[in-house]
Design a protein around this motif. Sequence first.
Motif, PDB file in Angstrom:
ATOM      1  N   ARG A 180     -12.518  19.775  24.631  1.00 32.25           N
ATOM      2  CA  ARG A 180     -12.955  20.988  24.222  1.00 32.25           C
ATOM      3  C   ARG A 180     -12.020  21.199  23.274  1.00 32.25           C
ATOM      4  NH1 ARG A 180     -16.282  26.272  25.893  1.00 32.25           N
ATOM      5  NH2 ARG A 180     -17.139  24.713  27.583  1.00 32.25           N
ATOM      6  N   ARG A 184     -11.056  20.016  17.944  1.00 28.79           N
ATOM      7  CA  ARG A 184     -11.162  20.953  17.306  1.00 28.79           C
ATOM      8  C   ARG A 184     -10.566  19.303  15.848  1.00 28.79           C
ATOM      9  NH1 ARG A 184      -7.069  25.685  19.737  1.00 28.79           N
ATOM     10  NH2 ARG A 184      -8.447  26.246  20.778  1.00 28.79           N
ATOM     11  N   ASP A 199     -27.041  36.656  14.571  1.00 30.25           N
ATOM     12  CA  ASP A 199     -26.024  36.240  15.963  1.00 30.25           C
ATOM     13  C   ASP A 199     -25.778  35.077  16.889  1.00 30.25           C
ATOM     14  OD1 ASP A 199     -24.179  37.951  14.557  1.00 30.25           O
ATOM     15  OD2 ASP A 199     -24.576  39.770  15.607  1.00 30.25           O
ATOM     16  N   ARG A 202     -24.421  31.278  16.125  1.00 29.52           N
ATOM     17  CA  ARG A 202     -22.984  31.432  16.370  1.00 29.52           C
ATOM     18  C   ARG A 202     -22.539  30.608  17.805  1.00 29.52           C
ATOM     19  NH1 ARG A 202     -21.764  33.769  12.225  1.00 29.52           N
ATOM     20  NH2 ARG A 202     -22.456  35.996  11.127  1.00 29.52           N
ATOM     21  N   TYR A 203     -22.868  28.866  17.369  1.00 33.07           N
ATOM     22  CA  TYR A 203     -22.982  28.705  18.675  1.00 33.07           C
ATOM     23  C   TYR A 203     -21.354  28.177  18.578  1.00 33.07           C
ATOM     24  CZ  TYR A 203     -27.971  28.162  18.270  1.00 33.07           C
ATOM     25  OH  TYR A 203     -28.769  28.265  17.863  1.00 33.07           O
ATOM     26  N   GLU A 205     -19.059  28.873  17.760  1.00 33.62           N
ATOM     27  CA  GLU A 205     -17.820  30.460  18.666  1.00 33.62           C
ATOM     28  C   GLU A 205     -17.559  30.338  19.944  1.00 33.62           C
ATOM     29  OE1 GLU A 205     -18.241  33.524  15.786  1.00 33.62           O
ATOM     30  OE2 GLU A 205     -18.423  32.946  14.325  1.00 33.62           O
ATOM     31  N   GLU A 206     -18.707  30.399  20.304  1.00 31.64           N
ATOM     32  CA  GLU A 206     -19.290  30.569  21.829  1.00 31.64           C
ATOM     33  C   GLU A 206     -18.309  29.511  22.328  1.00 31.64           C
ATOM     34  OE1 GLU A 206     -23.021  31.132  25.026  1.00 31.64           O
ATOM     35  OE2 GLU A 206     -23.112  31.896  22.869  1.00 31.64           O
ATOM     36  N   ASP A 208     -15.491  27.893  21.312  1.00 38.16           N
ATOM     37  CA  ASP A 208     -14.174  27.914  20.989  1.00 38.16           C
ATOM     38  C   ASP A 208     -14.417  28.750  19.592  1.00 38.16           C
ATOM     39  OD1 ASP A 208     -11.588  27.609  20.353  1.00 38.16           O
ATOM     40  OD2 ASP A 208     -11.443  25.339  21.202  1.00 38.16           O
ATOM     41  N   THR A 209     -12.879  29.227  19.946  1.00 38.21           N
ATOM     42  CA  THR A 209     -13.176  30.247  18.248  1.00 38.21           C
ATOM     43  C   THR A 209     -12.657  29.750  17.516  1.00 38.21           C
ATOM     44  OG1 THR A 209     -11.158  30.925  19.505  1.00 38.21           O
ATOM     45  CG2 THR A 209     -13.131  33.156  19.622  1.00 38.21           C
ATOM     46  N   ALA A 210     -12.077  29.200  17.393  1.00 36.18           N
ATOM     47  CA  ALA A 210     -11.209  28.110  16.465  1.00 36.18           C
ATOM     48  C   ALA A 210     -11.992  27.159  15.673  1.00 36.18           C
ATOM     49  CB  ALA A 210     -10.155  27.193  17.321  1.00 36.18           C
ATOM     50  N   SER A 212     -14.662  25.742  14.181  1.00 34.75           N
ATOM     51  CA  SER A 212     -16.090  26.412  12.653  1.00 34.75           C
ATOM     52  C   SER A 212     -16.615  24.716  11.891  1.00 34.75           C
ATOM     53  CB  SER A 212     -15.258  26.579  11.337  1.00 34.75           C
ATOM     54  OG  SER A 212     -14.456  26.489  11.196  1.00 34.75           O
TER      55      SER A 212
END
Length: 290
Positions: A180, A184, A199, A202-203, A205-206, A208-210, A212
């Motif tokens: 994971r 990034r 909502d 919003r895959y 974010e599920e 890893d919140t970091a 985008s």
Amino acid sequence: MQWDDLRFFLAVERAGTLSAAGSRLGVDATTVGRRVDRLAQSLGATLFEAGPQGHRLTEAGEQLLTHAEAVERAVLAATGDVGGESSRLAGTVRVSLPEGFATALVAPALPVFHAAHPGIALELASTHGFLNPSKREADIAIMLNRPTSGSLIVSKIGDYRLGLYASRSYVERHGMVTDRADLRGRTLIGYVPDLIFWDALRYLEEIDTALSATITSSSIAVQHAMTRAGVGLCVLHHFMAQDDLTLVPILPEIVITRTYWMVVHADLRRVARVAAVMDWLRSIAPRAVL
């Protein structure tokens, strides 16, 4: 007060503007405005406030809405009973549904349905939001979120799973993702943040919140095409991607699960053509459970 004036009133409330209501009714905006004004004068009340965002109901309009919808339900029921519409496998059925469901499940199954029900004209509306059965914008809606209000019949038609994918060419150029943390530093494909209407989409974010997306589209079909072209990594439906030989799964232990809900207005669930489409959608939904 005439039922036909109430029909124009309901069209404006649902469409938001006189011109949009006119398009739905097949008349010009001036005619719509004149009919709504006539209704307002007969009631001695202002029904709408016009503003930059369109026509919004006044307090009096809100009170009338409940009665107008009740009259509409009675008219539709009478039309069906007397005219035989409730038992006839013919006519138009509009279905609001997510693009992925429409592209990968509905479209391939259409020839069989059309051969079985040639009298039913299907309107498949895949939009950035959804058309609301409560407002008569659609006869049936396939949704990712279960609605909690309105005169609606809601049923779960199936879960589906999503995962990360990349093209074989991308992996050859950039190497396989190892964990994971490696995500990034990769180019990620996803939805345009401001155009996410559920909502549940919003895959990233599920995972890893970091995370985008750096390359975005409001269309899952476009995201799929960009992934195939080797632009980057993307969360895709398994039922869209797993049989695509140009793609490889990335970190297959990452599994995202969502649910499809079928929604229909309570007054339409027993109309034969609507029921036929609902049964068909239920029959193809299990193909999403992978």
